[in-house]
Design a protein around this motif. Structure first.
Motif, mmCIF file in Angstrom:
data_model
loop_
_atom_site.group_PDB
_atom_site.id
_atom_site.type_symbol
_atom_site.label_atom_id
_atom_site.label_comp_id
_atom_site.label_asym_id
_atom_site.label_seq_id
_atom_site.Cartn_x
_atom_site.Cartn_y
_atom_site.Cartn_z
ATOM 1 N N HIS A 217 0.833 -1.200 0.000
ATOM 2 C CA HIS A 217 0.000 0.000 0.000
ATOM 3 C C HIS A 217 0.868 1.250 0.000
ATOM 4 C CE1 HIS A 217 -2.790 2.988 1.889
ATOM 5 N NE2 HIS A 217 -3.648 2.381 1.096
ATOM 6 N N GLN A 218 1.884 1.265 0.849
ATOM 7 C CA GLN A 218 2.797 2.411 0.912
ATOM 8 C C GLN A 218 3.552 2.589 -0.400
ATOM 9 O OE1 GLN A 218 4.882 1.216 4.644
ATOM 10 N NE2 GLN A 218 4.501 3.305 5.277
ATOM 11 N N LEU A 219 4.063 1.477 -0.945
ATOM 12 C CA LEU A 219 4.839 1.550 -2.179
ATOM 13 C C LEU A 219 3.982 2.027 -3.340
ATOM 14 C CD1 LEU A 219 7.461 1.077 -3.697
ATOM 15 C CD2 LEU A 219 6.830 -1.334 -3.935
ATOM 16 N N GLN A 220 2.734 1.539 -3.410
ATOM 17 C CA GLN A 220 1.836 1.959 -4.474
ATOM 18 C C GLN A 220 1.583 3.464 -4.413
ATOM 19 O OE1 GLN A 220 0.540 0.823 -7.103
ATOM 20 N NE2 GLN A 220 -1.364 1.887 -7.518
ATOM 21 N N LEU A 221 1.299 3.981 -3.224
ATOM 22 C CA LEU A 221 1.058 5.416 -3.077
ATOM 23 C C LEU A 221 2.290 6.223 -3.478
ATOM 24 C CD1 LEU A 221 -0.916 5.513 0.299
ATOM 25 C CD2 LEU A 221 -1.807 6.013 -1.968
ATOM 26 N N ALA A 222 3.475 5.746 -3.054
ATOM 27 C CA ALA A 222 4.715 6.454 -3.388
ATOM 28 C C ALA A 222 4.951 6.456 -4.899
ATOM 29 C CB ALA A 222 5.892 5.800 -2.670
ATOM 30 N N LEU A 223 4.715 5.296 -5.545
ATOM 31 C CA LEU A 223 4.907 5.214 -6.992
ATOM 32 C C LEU A 223 3.964 6.150 -7.737
ATOM 33 C CD1 LEU A 223 5.366 1.364 -7.511
ATOM 34 C CD2 LEU A 223 7.089 3.128 -7.875
ATOM 35 N N VAL A 224 2.719 6.213 -7.305
ATOM 36 C CA VAL A 224 1.734 7.075 -7.968
ATOM 37 C C VAL A 224 2.140 8.542 -7.849
ATOM 38 C CG1 VAL A 224 -0.651 7.910 -7.864
ATOM 39 C CG2 VAL A 224 -0.175 5.459 -7.718
ATOM 40 N N VAL A 225 2.561 8.952 -6.650
ATOM 41 C CA VAL A 225 2.953 10.349 -6.441
ATOM 42 C C VAL A 225 4.170 10.704 -7.293
ATOM 43 C CG1 VAL A 225 3.854 11.994 -4.756
ATOM 44 C CG2 VAL A 225 1.960 10.483 -4.134
ATOM 45 N N VAL A 226 5.171 9.823 -7.287
ATOM 46 C CA VAL A 226 6.393 10.087 -8.056
ATOM 47 C C VAL A 226 6.099 10.112 -9.552
ATOM 48 C CG1 VAL A 226 8.654 9.166 -8.678
ATOM 49 C CG2 VAL A 226 7.931 9.159 -6.290
ATOM 50 N N ALA A 227 5.294 9.149 -10.021
ATOM 51 C CA ALA A 227 5.003 9.064 -11.453
ATOM 52 C C ALA A 227 4.240 10.293 -11.940
ATOM 53 C CB ALA A 227 4.218 7.791 -11.744
ATOM 54 N N LYS A 228 3.284 10.761 -11.126
ATOM 55 C CA LYS A 228 2.448 11.881 -11.573
ATOM 56 C C LYS A 228 3.174 13.221 -11.507
ATOM 57 C CE LYS A 228 -2.122 9.886 -11.003
ATOM 58 N NZ LYS A 228 -3.458 10.003 -10.403
ATOM 59 N N LYS A 229 4.374 13.223 -10.958
ATOM 60 C CA LYS A 229 5.172 14.456 -11.028
ATOM 61 C C LYS A 229 5.696 14.678 -12.436
ATOM 62 C CE LYS A 229 6.551 14.959 -6.205
ATOM 63 N NZ LYS A 229 7.675 15.103 -5.242
ATOM 64 N N GLN A 230 5.718 13.607 -13.238
ATOM 65 C CA GLN A 230 6.035 13.740 -14.657
ATOM 66 C C GLN A 230 4.762 14.163 -15.379
ATOM 67 O OE1 GLN A 230 9.188 13.335 -15.752
ATOM 68 N NE2 GLN A 230 9.768 12.920 -13.616
ATOM 69 N N VAL A 231 4.805 15.342 -16.002
ATOM 70 C CA VAL A 231 3.594 15.947 -16.552
ATOM 71 C C VAL A 231 2.928 15.037 -17.583
ATOM 72 C CG1 VAL A 231 2.684 17.917 -17.840
ATOM 73 C CG2 VAL A 231 4.463 18.262 -16.117
ATOM 74 N N LYS A 232 3.713 14.425 -18.465
ATOM 75 C CA LYS A 232 3.135 13.596 -19.518
ATOM 76 C C LYS A 232 2.421 12.372 -18.938
ATOM 77 C CE LYS A 232 6.363 14.959 -23.171
ATOM 78 N NZ LYS A 232 7.382 14.494 -24.153
ATOM 79 N N ILE A 233 3.010 11.790 -17.893
ATOM 80 C CA ILE A 233 2.374 10.628 -17.260
ATOM 81 C C ILE A 233 1.083 11.047 -16.562
ATOM 82 C CG2 ILE A 233 2.629 8.875 -15.460
ATOM 83 C CD1 ILE A 233 5.575 8.755 -16.103
ATOM 84 N N ALA A 234 1.140 12.200 -15.882
ATOM 85 C CA ALA A 234 -0.057 12.696 -15.202
ATOM 86 C C ALA A 234 -1.177 12.965 -16.206
ATOM 87 C CB ALA A 234 0.267 13.962 -14.420
#
Length: 329
Positions: A217-234
């Motif tokens: 659960h923690q890792l998933q939340l961290a991955l989502v936050v980090v990934a969405k900092k990339q504008v194209k991925i978001a």
């Protein structure tokens, strides 16, 4: 002079028959309640009057049982008006007895072993804050068990109130904080706060009650936050979310999507472009991504790839026949 006709003998016979009838009636009611409890079904109906077409699960189930058992049918028909055993108070009394027996089995299975607690609190439909408590332990066969222990009403959700409520529930079942070896909560501050959370209050009394949060659960939340900092991925996942909302917004559109995908699958099978077999080519739809669901974003992309052409067809229809300019855009 005739003992068989003596008033005492008549009373005794009547009393024995009444006891047998009452036991039959009570057993039938308990069996119906056990069935509803196992299935997690509601007991009462909106209209429980005699003229109602649907009196609710408990009354309809009793009636069904009586139709298939002449003895129960006779007892229910002859029962006095104040002894029908269908009043909500009687139902709740039997449910409490069932809950007590179930909890007793869980506590006996736990025995004197150590255990972990899983706790969460939420507001129910009657706007009361309830705290749910589960036990996690290893039984005598070496199998990890997770069992629901009970719900506790809490007037306040601060950590101290939660600790008092947890202690009272454990004490009720002859358990103590000293036997806890693990704590499992969500990420709320009042639960896992470093200084004043429920976790910390229990650790002050029992240093062996280690706190464990779901690492996935923690890792998933961290991955989502980090990934969405990339504008194209978001932007990609925002577009996917909008796509799921628009295509899956109504039953009509879902049916269109299924029909389109089914026709394409039939053609592909006829052309031998895809393989046939058990478990293959099953009906699918767009999966929604969730920030706390492990792998759900990947699943959303895979589902879109597999039915991409069908999704495009549905979008073409929405563009022509959408209800408003925003949907058509």
């Amino acid at each position: 002079m005739k003992q068989k006709q003596h008033i005492e003998v008549v009373f005794q016979k009547h009393s024995d028959q009444a006891k047998r009838d009452y036991r039959t009636h009570l057993t039938a009611t308990i069996e119906c309640i056990r069935f509803l409890l196992r299935q997690g079904l509601a007991f009462r109906g909106d209209d429980e009057s005699h003229n109602s077409n649907n009196q609710g699960n408990i009354l309809e189930l009793l009636d069904f049982l009586a139709q298939h058992n002449t003895e129960i049918d006779r007892v229910l028909k002859n029962a006095r008006g104040n002894l029908k055993l269908v009043a909500p108070k009687i139902q709740k009394d039997i449910v409490r007895a069932a809950a007590s027996e179930t909890t007793k089995v869980i506590i006996d299975d736990l025995g004197d072993d150590l255990f972990a607690v899983l706790v969460d609190e939420a507001r129910e439909i009657s706007v009361k804050e309830q705290m749910a408590v589960c036990l996690r332990y290893v039984n005598k066969e070496g199998i990890v068990m997770e069992r629901f222990l009970g719900l506790v009403h809490v007037s306040s959700t601060n950590a101290l109130s939660l600790k008092v409520a947890l202690e009272s529930l454990l004490t009720k079942h002859n358990l103590s904080l000293a036997r806890i070896r693990g704590q499992g909560y969500d990420g709320a501050t009042n639960m896992q706060g470093e200084f004043n959370g429920l976790k910390s209050l229990i650790l002050k009394e029992n240093a062996c009650a280690f706190y464990v949060r779901c690492f996935a659960h923690q890792l998933q939340l961290a991955l989502v936050v980090v990934a969405k900092k990339q504008v194209k991925i978001a932007l990609l996942f925002n577009l996917l979310a909008s796509l799921c909302n628009i295509v899956g917004a109504s039953c009509k559109r879902k049916d269109m999507l299924r029909e389109s995908q089914m026709q394409k699958t039939i053609v592909a099978l006829q052309n031998r472009d895809v393989s046939s077999g058990r478990g293959l080519n099953q009906e699918t739809t767009l999966k929604r991504a969730g920030d706390t669901r492990w792998g759900s974003h990947y699943g959303t992309i895979l589902s879109l790839i597999s039915i991409f052409s069908s999704v495009v067809e549905v979008l073409e229809v929405i563009k022509e026949d959408g209800n408003n300019p925003e949907q058509r855009a």
